[in-house]
Design a protein around this motif. Structure first.
Motif, short mmCIF file in Angstrom:
data_model
loop_
_atom_site.label_atom_id
_atom_site.label_comp_id
_atom_site.label_asym_id
_atom_site.label_seq_id
_atom_site.Cartn_x
_atom_site.Cartn_y
_atom_site.Cartn_z
N GLU A 37 0.87 -1.18 0.00
CA GLU A 37 0.00 0.00 0.00
C GLU A 37 0.90 1.23 0.00
O GLU A 37 1.39 1.65 1.06
N PRO A 38 1.19 1.80 -1.17
CA PRO A 38 2.16 2.89 -1.24
C PRO A 38 1.71 4.17 -0.52
O PRO A 38 2.56 4.95 -0.07
N GLU A 39 0.40 4.38 -0.38
CA GLU A 39 -0.08 5.59 0.30
C GLU A 39 0.31 5.58 1.78
O GLU A 39 0.60 6.61 2.37
N LYS A 40 0.28 4.38 2.37
CA LYS A 40 0.58 4.25 3.80
C LYS A 40 2.00 3.74 4.06
O LYS A 40 2.37 3.59 5.21
N ASP A 41 2.77 3.48 3.00
CA ASP A 41 4.11 2.88 3.12
C ASP A 41 4.06 1.57 3.90
O ASP A 41 4.86 1.33 4.78
N GLN A 42 3.10 0.71 3.56
CA GLN A 42 2.93 -0.55 4.26
C GLN A 42 3.12 -1.73 3.30
O GLN A 42 2.72 -1.68 2.14
N VAL A 43 3.74 -2.77 3.82
CA VAL A 43 3.90 -4.03 3.11
C VAL A 43 3.14 -5.08 3.89
O VAL A 43 3.35 -5.23 5.10
N GLU A 44 2.26 -5.81 3.21
CA GLU A 44 1.46 -6.86 3.84
C GLU A 44 1.92 -8.20 3.29
O GLU A 44 1.91 -8.42 2.09
N VAL A 45 2.35 -9.10 4.18
CA VAL A 45 2.88 -10.40 3.79
C VAL A 45 2.03 -11.48 4.43
O VAL A 45 1.77 -11.43 5.63
N ILE A 46 1.59 -12.46 3.63
CA ILE A 46 0.80 -13.57 4.13
C ILE A 46 1.51 -14.87 3.76
O ILE A 46 1.97 -15.03 2.63
N GLY A 47 1.60 -15.77 4.74
CA GLY A 47 2.24 -17.06 4.49
C GLY A 47 2.35 -17.87 5.75
O GLY A 47 1.91 -17.45 6.82
N SER A 48 2.95 -19.04 5.63
CA SER A 48 3.12 -19.90 6.80
C SER A 48 4.60 -20.10 7.06
O SER A 48 5.39 -20.27 6.15
N GLY A 49 4.98 -20.04 8.32
CA GLY A 49 6.37 -20.23 8.69
C GLY A 49 7.27 -19.06 8.38
O GLY A 49 8.47 -19.23 8.17
N ILE A 50 6.73 -17.86 8.33
CA ILE A 50 7.52 -16.67 8.03
C ILE A 50 8.21 -16.19 9.30
O ILE A 50 7.58 -16.05 10.35
N ASP A 51 9.50 -15.92 9.21
CA ASP A 51 10.24 -15.35 10.33
C ASP A 51 10.15 -13.83 10.21
O ASP A 51 10.82 -13.22 9.37
#
Length: 118
Positions: A37-51
């Motif tokens: 989301e470039p307006e909010k400078d946010q990165v959203e990551v979805i997955g399993s086993g993410i460190d």
């Protein structure tokens, strides 16, 4: 495994930084979906086993300042087979026609008729 949703605030000042952040998040172990989301400078990551700590440290090293805003579990979506419509994909892309060139060549060698040493 349980899918996690990690929302991070990453300092992305240009399109190059956004692309770099997207690539870093996409190649992380266990990631199945990434969105920015470039307006909010946010990165959203979805997955399993993410460190999440390793991902945050990598973002800090490669892109800029990064903070974890939230980590939450994502419930599995139930598939609804009733009422689904199959989608057929048709392409209107046509290939350019290039002129055909001969695939073989005939080489003619002329043998010298006289011998000259000089």
């Amino acid at each position: 495994m349980v899918h996690k949703k990690i929302v991070m605030k990453v300092q992305m000042s240009s399109e190059k930084c956004r692309t770099k952040a997207l690539k870093i998040a996409a190649v992380a172990k266990g990631v199945s979906k990434v969105s920015i989301e470039p307006e909010k400078d946010q990165v959203e990551v979805i997955g399993s086993g993410i460190d999440s700590m390793t991902l945050t440290m990598t973002m800090r090293k490669k892109v800029g300042h990064a903070d974890i805003l939230s980590i939450e579990e994502v419930k599995a979506e139930e598939k609804k087979p009733a009422g689904s419509i199959p989608i057929t994909c048709t392409s209107s892309y046509s290939y350019a026609h290039y002129p055909r060139y001969p695939t073989h060549y005939h080489v003619v060698r002329e043998e010298p008729t006289t011998c000259s040493i000089m």
